[in-house]
Scaffold this active site. Sequence first.
Site, PDB file in Angstrom:
ATOM      1  N   TRP A  33       0.837  -1.211   0.000  1.00 25.07           N
ATOM      2  CA  TRP A  33       0.000   0.000   0.000  1.00 25.07           C
ATOM      3  C   TRP A  33       0.871   1.260   0.000  1.00 25.07           C
ATOM      4  CZ3 TRP A  33       0.483   3.467   4.066  1.00 25.07           C
ATOM      5  CH2 TRP A  33       1.085   2.988   5.235  1.00 25.07           C
ATOM      6  N   GLU A  76       7.308   8.547  13.974  1.00 25.88           N
ATOM      7  CA  GLU A  76       7.544   7.960  12.649  1.00 25.88           C
ATOM      8  C   GLU A  76       8.387   8.897  11.785  1.00 25.88           C
ATOM      9  OE1 GLU A  76       6.762   4.986  11.598  1.00 25.88           O
ATOM     10  OE2 GLU A  76       5.231   4.291  12.995  1.00 25.88           O
ATOM     11  N   GLU A 113       9.033   1.876   6.229  1.00 28.07           N
ATOM     12  CA  GLU A 113       8.681   2.731   7.368  1.00 28.07           C
ATOM     13  C   GLU A 113       8.339   4.154   6.928  1.00 28.07           C
ATOM     14  OE1 GLU A 113       8.259   2.467  10.632  1.00 28.07           O
ATOM     15  OE2 GLU A 113       8.663   0.329  10.783  1.00 28.07           O
ATOM     16  N   HIS A 116       4.828   5.474   6.729  1.00 28.66           N
ATOM     17  CA  HIS A 116       4.000   5.684   7.921  1.00 28.66           C
ATOM     18  C   HIS A 116       3.895   7.172   8.284  1.00 28.66           C
ATOM     19  CE1 HIS A 116       5.203   1.326   9.188  1.00 28.66           C
ATOM     20  NE2 HIS A 116       4.494   1.366   8.097  1.00 28.66           N
ATOM     21  N   GLU A 166       9.127  -2.560  17.538  1.00 29.59           N
ATOM     22  CA  GLU A 166       8.173  -2.773  16.440  1.00 29.59           C
ATOM     23  C   GLU A 166       6.850  -3.300  16.985  1.00 29.59           C
ATOM     24  OE1 GLU A 166       8.481  -1.747  13.455  1.00 29.59           O
ATOM     25  OE2 GLU A 166      10.563  -1.789  12.858  1.00 29.59           O
ATOM     26  N   THR A 169       4.990  -0.365  18.661  1.00 29.01           N
ATOM     27  CA  THR A 169       4.304   0.521  17.711  1.00 29.01           C
ATOM     28  C   THR A 169       3.107  -0.192  17.079  1.00 29.01           C
ATOM     29  OG1 THR A 169       5.966  -0.069  16.071  1.00 29.01           O
ATOM     30  CG2 THR A 169       6.214   2.061  17.099  1.00 29.01           C
ATOM     31  N   ASP A 198       2.180  -3.412   9.103  1.00 24.94           N
ATOM     32  CA  ASP A 198       3.603  -3.295   8.729  1.00 24.94           C
ATOM     33  C   ASP A 198       4.488  -3.514   9.951  1.00 24.94           C
ATOM     34  OD1 ASP A 198       2.794  -2.539   6.198  1.00 24.94           O
ATOM     35  OD2 ASP A 198       3.794  -0.585   6.213  1.00 24.94           O
ATOM     36  N   GLU A 199       4.114  -2.862  11.059  1.00 29.17           N
ATOM     37  CA  GLU A 199       4.936  -2.952  12.276  1.00 29.17           C
ATOM     38  C   GLU A 199       5.030  -4.411  12.730  1.00 29.17           C
ATOM     39  OE1 GLU A 199       6.369  -0.310  12.557  1.00 29.17           O
ATOM     40  OE2 GLU A 199       5.111   1.468  12.711  1.00 29.17           O
ATOM     41  N   HIS A 202       7.539  -6.269  10.658  1.00 24.96           N
ATOM     42  CA  HIS A 202       8.900  -5.870  11.033  1.00 24.96           C
ATOM     43  C   HIS A 202       9.302  -6.519  12.354  1.00 24.96           C
ATOM     44  CE1 HIS A 202       8.297  -1.977   8.469  1.00 24.96           C
ATOM     45  NE2 HIS A 202       8.467  -3.050   7.729  1.00 24.96           N
TER      46      HIS A 202
HETATM   47 FE   LIG Z   1       8.315   0.249  12.814  1.00 23.82          FE
HETATM   48 FE   LIG Z   2       6.461   2.764  11.598  1.00 21.18          FE
END
Ligand SMILES: [Fe+2]
Ligand SMILES: [Fe+2]
Length: 331
Positions: A33, A76, A113, A116, A166, A169, A198-199, A202
């Site tokens: 995305w 971020e 990242e 974000h 990670e 978050t 996403d976090e 990661h």
């Molecule tokens: Fe992150």
């Molecule tokens: Fe992030």
Amino acid sequence: MATKNIRLEVMRAIEPRVTGFMNDFLIPVEDIWQPTDFLPDSQSDGFLEEVKELRGESQELGYDFWVTMVADTITEEALPTYESWLMDVEGIDQHAENKNGWSKWVRAWTAEENRHGDVLNKYLYLSGRVNMREIEMTTQHLISDGFDIGTDRDPYKNFVYTSFQELATNISHKRVGQMAKKKGNALLGKMCTIIAGDEMRHHLAYREFVKTIFGEDPSGMMLAFADMMKKKIVMPAHFLRESGGSAGTAFENFSNCAQRLGVYTAMDYIDILKKLNAYWQLDAVRALNDEAQKARDYLLKLPERLERIATRMQFPEDTYRFKWVEANGML
Ligand SMILES: [Fe+2]
Ligand SMILES: [Fe+2]
């Protein structure tokens, strides 16, 4: 052999596997995305109408919510600090002849990242609920102030930190998203949830790095983990300040806000530790030296100890007001 060299050797030994980690845990640019997918399309004739809707939906959200969301965004946006810090970690070498896999990881992770802060910043700007200039000044201060997370250039400690952070978050973006959704803000809810996703990826990657290191250097890894937990994992924005303030002065007020809102609490910190202990199967790690066995005992007992402290903690209903949200006075 010096500890330093063992770490370098371990990083080199794992390096050929990093491409595999990238395939497993990152998503190709063409498939992932982008901020635009969630924001009003500025090329469309309906743009202004969509912006109006976005602004309408953000009316219901209160002061603590905006403070937390702004601080998450600024955290971020301080990504340059994190990339430069990681690039400097032992074994991560951007100057290596055949492009060291670890430095490719850091770049690709940074690239993911970067979306974000981008999407959150644009949303905040369009919402009209916050003072963007104050936010921008805080961001500039934070990047300029840098951070000190107590990891030094040690890859083991840095990967403990990123495994932990990670997931932290992930939790806080997820909760902010749930709150937005509850207040009828579906768009913001979706945005925060997808960032949280996403976090999570990661987090899964970094915890895998640590697990792999446990296989190569169990005692060294155990000692590094214990050392990080003794120091406590500080938040990446711990130097947060507002315009005219001094470094770190705004952090506690933000943290109180997040605790009051239930977005990230002392209990979450303990939960993360428990999850890491479980995934790294601390009790099953073999071939530990005496010191590392003591470190393991410490780590296994730590969640319970922290729980006893956490139940006694209180968070003040402080009267502090951030300049970020003051502008339109809608508390
Ligand atoms: Fe992150
Ligand atoms: Fe992030």
